[in-house]
Design an enzyme around this catalytic site. Structure first.
Site, PDB file in Angstrom:
ATOM      1  N   GLU A 152      -0.071  -0.843   5.966  1.00 49.11           N
ATOM      2  CA  GLU A 152       0.985  -0.292   6.801  1.00 49.11           C
ATOM      3  C   GLU A 152       0.838   1.221   6.932  1.00 49.11           C
ATOM      4  O   GLU A 152       1.093   1.784   7.989  1.00 49.11           O
ATOM      5  CB  GLU A 152       2.357  -0.624   6.186  1.00 49.11           C
ATOM      6  CG  GLU A 152       3.535  -0.357   7.140  1.00 49.11           C
ATOM      7  CD  GLU A 152       4.008   1.096   7.160  1.00 49.11           C
ATOM      8  OE1 GLU A 152       4.646   1.489   8.149  1.00 49.11           O
ATOM      9  OE2 GLU A 152       3.729   1.849   6.209  1.00 49.11           O
ATOM     10  N   ASP A 160       0.873  -1.190   0.000  1.00 49.74           N
ATOM     11  CA  ASP A 160       0.000   0.000   0.000  1.00 49.74           C
ATOM     12  C   ASP A 160       0.904   1.233   0.000  1.00 49.74           C
ATOM     13  O   ASP A 160       2.040   1.183   0.482  1.00 49.74           O
ATOM     14  CB  ASP A 160      -0.945   0.009   1.210  1.00 49.74           C
ATOM     15  CG  ASP A 160      -0.219  -0.058   2.551  1.00 49.74           C
ATOM     16  OD1 ASP A 160       0.680  -0.904   2.692  1.00 49.74           O
ATOM     17  OD2 ASP A 160      -0.530   0.748   3.453  1.00 49.74           O
TER      18      ASP A 160
HETATM   19 ZN   LIG Z   1       6.620   1.814   4.500  1.00 50.55          ZN
END
Ligand SMILES: [Zn+2]
Length: 471
Positions: free
Chosen positions: A153, A90
């Protein structure tokens, strides 16, 4: 076995690495819950990027598993023990002002430009090719190695929560999502939301009413601006003089301005990451320092006193009574990140506390609760990321240090930081690259890029690391 020339193995695969990475970088995998669906909890694009990696793994003959779109893994090797590499696909939104389109990767001057080039798609591909090199060389492994690929994340780490609820925790591993050489210790993090009871007891007297006090947007940043609205019939001239005097003596930028309902005061601070609150200039706390000299209504007075007594000049927890320090991670820090007071309305404060080794979250919270209760504030919500620490003599650190020194000829300094890397998702894990000392940090910025030289070097380092950890 004759010496393996890791960088040569990477050289042979440069074109393939760039081609596969190009495809991954073209997917705009930003969190988008509006397109969330089955096996796509964070949106279709993130799901697509994860599936891209899974298919690459399958095509190359690895064991792969997509865990309902939360995360996936690519596995190689045999044995009881499991080594984990943890990365994510991501990315944060691109923002404005790019030289070339952020999702159309471009190489200029030896650098690959694209959103995700260094955080963390480039490193994900480096780790993938590292595993592929070990596999293609037919090196015998006595452990299994998993490249675990996360998808949340940049937001709330819900990917890791879901993944590890179902999948095995590696015995040890590393995350290619921060800096070289090795980050082995990270402070414990407490994001704390406090709210006031906002009771107003009307009292006679000459004072300004603190109608509004707002500062800061993110708990982990030092607020760079504070805005206050004072209402009432006080002496405007005297107030403006006080403000001017304060700004001059403290060399702070700002102003006071008369308007229909009273006076507005603006203070300009300096933003900085919340892990080093003393290196910024906290506009909210400077505003509190200034308002300490202004007669205020009781609820406003209480709010400002609380800030002055507990947080002003208390970057290391002095005012809150939680100061502590040790050799590895240094001092506990406190950042007052978001401050809000509305007369007869909401009163809240968000603070970010980072504690070193030996720190105990429960007793820290208890002390804060006690101190704050004197001002009618209570803890409403706490987000806790525990301390993360791997001992210097652990085989994981010994091995990674040796690999790093072998390949770079530089000493592998073991780092301790106040921040939170993805290595925390592992029980025993460290951050290991991909940013080399001296290379420019461009994660989350416009024109994000990775030096191709660094991409090759880190791939070679990861390949040897995998082999040494799992042989
Ligand atoms: Zn990262």
């Amino acid at each position: 076995m004759s010496e393996i020339r890791w960088l040569d193995e990477v050289e042979k695969r440069k074109e393939d690495i760039l081609k596969d990475l190009d495809g991954l970088l073209r997917i705009e995998s930003v969190l988008d819950e509006s397109t969330a669906g089955e096996k796509a909890p964070f949106g279709q694009k993130i799901a697509e990027a994860l599936e891209y990696m899974m298919q690459l793994g399958e095509k190359d003959g690895f064991l792969t598993k997509n865990v309902d779109g939360y995360a996936g893994h690519i596995e190689y090797g045999e044995g009881e023990e499991l080594i984990g590499l943890i990365s994510h696909i991501d990315v944060v939104p691109a923002g404005e002002g790019w030289t070339s389109p952020p999702y159309e990767p471009e190489v200029r001057g030896g650098k690959l430009y694209a959103r995700g080039a260094i955080d963390d798609k480039g490193p994900t591909m480096a780790a993938y090719y590292a595993l592929k090199i070990v596999k293609e060389l037919g090196l015998p492994l006595s452990k299994r190695v998993r490249l675990i690929i996360g998808t949340d994340e940049e937001s709330k780490w819900r990917d890791m929560k879901a993944y590890f609820a179902r999948e095995e925790m590696p015995t040890m591993g590393f995350s290619p999502d921060a800096d070289f050489p090795i980050i082995a210790s990270e402070k414990g993090l407490l994001d704390i939301l406090l709210t006031g009871n906002g009771q107003e007891q009307p009292v006679d007297g000459d004072y300004w009413t603190l109608a509004e006090f707002k500062s800061g947007q993110r708990v982990n940043m030092v607020p760079d601006q504070a805005v206050v609205k004072l209402a009432g019939e006080g002496d405007v001239f005297e107030l403006k003089e006080k403000v001017q005097d304060f700004l001059l003596t403290h060399r702070i930028q700002g102003y006071a301005e008369e308007n229909n309902d009273g006076v507005s005061i603006v203070i300009q601070g300096q933003s900085h990451h919340g892990s080093e609150p003393h290196k910024g200039l906290n506009a909210a706390l400077e505003m509190a320092r200034l308002l300490g000299r202004v007669p205020l209504d009781p609820s406003g007075r209480n709010f400002v006193d609380m800030l002055n007594d507990l947080l002003v000049d208390g970057y290391f927890g002095e005012g809150l009574g939680i100061a502590q320090e040790e050799e590895v991670l240094g001092k506990l820090t406190v950042n007052a990140g978001v401050v809000e007071h509305v007369h007869n309305g909401r009163q809240s404060l968000r603070i970010n506390v980072r504690y070193p080794l030996g720190g105990d979250a429960e007793s820290i919270l208890q002390t804060i609760t006690d101190k704050m209760s004197a001002y009618g504030f209570t803890i409403d919500n706490v987000d806790h990321k525990p301390l993360h620490h791997v001992e210097r003599n652990h085989p994981l650190i010994q091995t990674l240090a040796k690999v790093y020194e072998d390949q770079t000829g530089e000493k592998a300094e073991i780092l301790a930081i106040g921040g939170g890397t993805f290595a925390r998702a592992l029980k025993t894990g460290v951050a290991f690259g991909p940013l080399f000392p001296g290379s420019e940090e461009t994660a989350h910025q416009r024109d994000e890029h990775i030096l191709l030289e660094d991409l090759w070097r880190s791939t070679a380092i990861y390949a040897q690391a995998i082999y040494e950890l799992a042989r």
